[in-house]
Scaffold this active site. Structure first.
Site, PDB file in Angstrom:
ATOM      1  CG  ASP A   1      -8.729  15.335 -14.781  1.00 56.84           C
ATOM      2  OD1 ASP A   1      -8.083  14.732 -15.656  1.00 56.84           O
ATOM      3  OD2 ASP A   1      -9.766  14.869 -14.269  1.00 56.84           O
TER       4      ASP A   1
ATOM      5  CE  LYS B   1     -12.258   7.399 -18.136  1.00 57.46           C
ATOM      6  NZ  LYS B   1     -12.437   8.739 -17.611  1.00 57.46           N
TER       7      LYS B   1
ATOM      8  CE1 TYR C   1     -15.622  10.861 -16.022  1.00 60.36           C
ATOM      9  CE2 TYR C   1     -15.343  10.820 -13.648  1.00 60.36           C
ATOM     10  CZ  TYR C   1     -15.642  10.177 -14.823  1.00 60.36           C
ATOM     11  OH  TYR C   1     -15.970   8.845 -14.809  1.00 60.36           O
TER      12      TYR C   1
ATOM     13  NE  ARG D   1      -2.935   0.219   3.278  1.00 58.03           N
ATOM     14  CZ  ARG D   1      -2.210   0.550   4.356  1.00 58.03           C
ATOM     15  NH1 ARG D   1      -1.616   1.714   4.436  1.00 58.03           N
ATOM     16  NH2 ARG D   1      -2.094  -0.299   5.370  1.00 58.03           N
TER      17      ARG D   1
HETATM   18  C1  LIG Z   1     -12.721   9.180 -16.334  1.00 57.51           C
HETATM   19  C2  LIG Z   1     -12.249  10.473 -15.808  1.00 57.51           C
HETATM   20  C3  LIG Z   1     -11.972  10.624 -14.441  1.00 57.51           C
HETATM   21  C4  LIG Z   1     -12.166   9.502 -13.451  1.00 57.51           C
HETATM   22  O1  LIG Z   1     -11.319   8.442 -13.718  1.00 57.51           O
HETATM   23  P1  LIG Z   1     -11.589   6.935 -13.215  1.00 57.51           P
HETATM   24  O2  LIG Z   1     -10.333   6.239 -13.551  1.00 57.51           O
HETATM   25  O3  LIG Z   1     -12.790   6.439 -13.942  1.00 57.51           O
HETATM   26  O4  LIG Z   1     -11.845   7.038 -11.746  1.00 57.51           O
HETATM   27  C5  LIG Z   1     -11.516  11.850 -13.997  1.00 57.51           C
HETATM   28  N1  LIG Z   1     -11.344  12.887 -14.855  1.00 57.51           N
HETATM   29  C6  LIG Z   1     -11.606  12.773 -16.170  1.00 57.51           C
HETATM   30  C7  LIG Z   1     -11.388  13.949 -17.057  1.00 57.51           C
HETATM   31  C8  LIG Z   1     -12.064  11.565 -16.700  1.00 57.51           C
HETATM   32  O5  LIG Z   1     -12.328  11.457 -18.011  1.00 57.51           O
END
Ligand SMILES: *Cc1c(COP(=O)(O)O)cnc(C)c1O
Length: 391
Positions: free
Chosen positions: A179, A204, A107, A54
């Protein structure tokens, strides 16, 4: 030799003068130290080593360093999801009484965290339009500590006024958290432009195969990095070895996938604009996009792999289009190696009222495409046939 009286004493790893080319997967939760002195050396940073998964493990370190290289970062941390990364960052860097200014098209789960969850811990957020620096300036308060941005918004693909927003934040001593999931370091590297923290949903485009859920966060300031790391380890947000191992395998083809998906997306956007029943196409580098100039200046003309468009008609036409596009996966995600189609009114933006959706420009006929690496002629033909069937 194994002791014949028990099977539980583990043997070492077989010797080999040649090394594995593939990264070994190390699922061990715990690491065996030589002595308490050796453990002191490790915890106090005089030697390197792992102790408990962890807190860190080789597969997380290998993957984090690869993403660090892409982002021009150091000491990136792997989290169990993109939301784990957003959550760890917010909870580590903010205290009760602090205020956040955030983009109004983040998001969906990030919006929920800021609207519903963080207020319970005494952290308030004001939302503002990231294409308009003055709206951010107006939202700042004396207790604003952080601004949270996505460079390209979902699903209308607006491009944030990053230079002005970062300058505004510096002027007021406010941290900038980006992000960068949608944009990726292939199109924009937030640290090169003065951001303080970079977040990814590695799920993604970076991992790219829709088979692993992972997050990443890196902070410029080592004190911020330590706060985020300690919070993630304490709350158990860190990523598993298997997920990191799989994510690393996906990452090796990221730049090839991105470049191919991007050139497909630009061509698909132009083709869609000429197709029957299409009333609007959104792609950042198209001359008719409202942020065209910023897409050229800020993103160096890299439009990315996402295309949004709108078709004529109501639910009957949207149902018919999706049913007819049978080889394009109808799935609310992005960044897969193959093309996926999502319909924000019935998925990511279903919780909004029709009016709120309309104010964002999202009608019933609005679709978002995450373009993949298929041959472009095939994609264009499939979209054309499905659109013809729907009209
Ligand atoms: C999908 C996404 C998230 C969240 O990611 P997960 O891996 O599904 O928790 C956060 N920010 C953006 C811009 C995203 O497309």
């Amino acid at each position: 030799m194994k002791d014949p009286r028990t099977v539980v004493r583990r043997m070492g790893w077989p010797e080999s003068r040649s090394r594995a080319l593939g990264t070994p997967l190390q699922p061990s939760v715990v690491y065996v130290a030589e002595t308490p002195d050796a453990l002191d050396d490790q915890y106090e940073g005089r030697t390197k080593g792992f102790s408990y998964a962890r807190e860190g493990h080789p597969n997380a370190e290998v993957l984090a360093q690869a993403i660090d290289a892409l982002e021009g970062a150091e000491g990136g941390i792997m989290l169990s999801s993109g939301m784990g990364a957003v959550g760890a960052c917010m909870m580590a860097l903010l205290n009760a009484g602090d205020h956040v200014v955030a983009g109004n098209q983040l998001y969906g789960r990030s919006l929920r965290m800021l609207k519903e969850d963080l207020p319970r811990f005494g952290i308030q957020t004001t939302f503002a339009d990231p294409t308009d620096v003055e709206s951010f300036r107006a939202a700042l308060r004396p207790n604003t500590k952080l601004i949270l941005l996505e460079v390209v918004s979902n699903p209308t693909l607006r491009v944030a006024e990053m230079a002005g927003l970062i300058a505004l934040a510096k002027e007021h001593g406010v941290k900038v958290v980006v992000d960068n999931t949608f944009t990726t370091p292939r199109a924009y590297r937030p640290f090169d432009h003065g951001a303080d923290v970079v977040i990814h949903s590695v799920t993604k485009l970076l991992a790219g195969h829709s088979d692993v859920t992972l997050g990443y966060v890196a902070a410029k300031d080592p004190a911020d990095r330590k706060k985020i790391y300690d919070l993630a380890v304490t709350f158990g947000f860190t990523a598993s070895p298997f997920d990191c191992w799989l994510g690393e395998r996906g990452l090796y083809s990221f730049d090839l996938r991105f470049d191919r998906a991007e050139s497909n997306a630009a061509a698909l956007a132009d083709a869609l604009a000429e197709m029957p029943g299409v009333t609007r196409v959104l792609y950042p580098t198209r001359p008719d996009h409202p942020d065209h100039n910023r897409a050229i200046g800020l993103l160096g003309g890299r439009g990315g792999n996402m295309v949004s468009f709108e078709i004529k008609g109501g639910r009957a036409q949207t149902n018919a289009f999706v049913a007819a596009a049978e080889h394009i996966a109808f799935a609310p995600t992005l960044g897969d190696i193959g093309t996926t189609l999502s319909h924000p009114p019935s998925s990511s933006h279903r919780a909004l009222s029709e009016e709120d959706r309309a104010s964002l420009g999202i009608s019933e006929g609005f679709f978002r495409v995450s373009v993949g690496v298929e041959p472009i002629e095939l994609l264009i033909a499939e979209f054309r046939e499905a659109l013809e069937a729907a009209q």
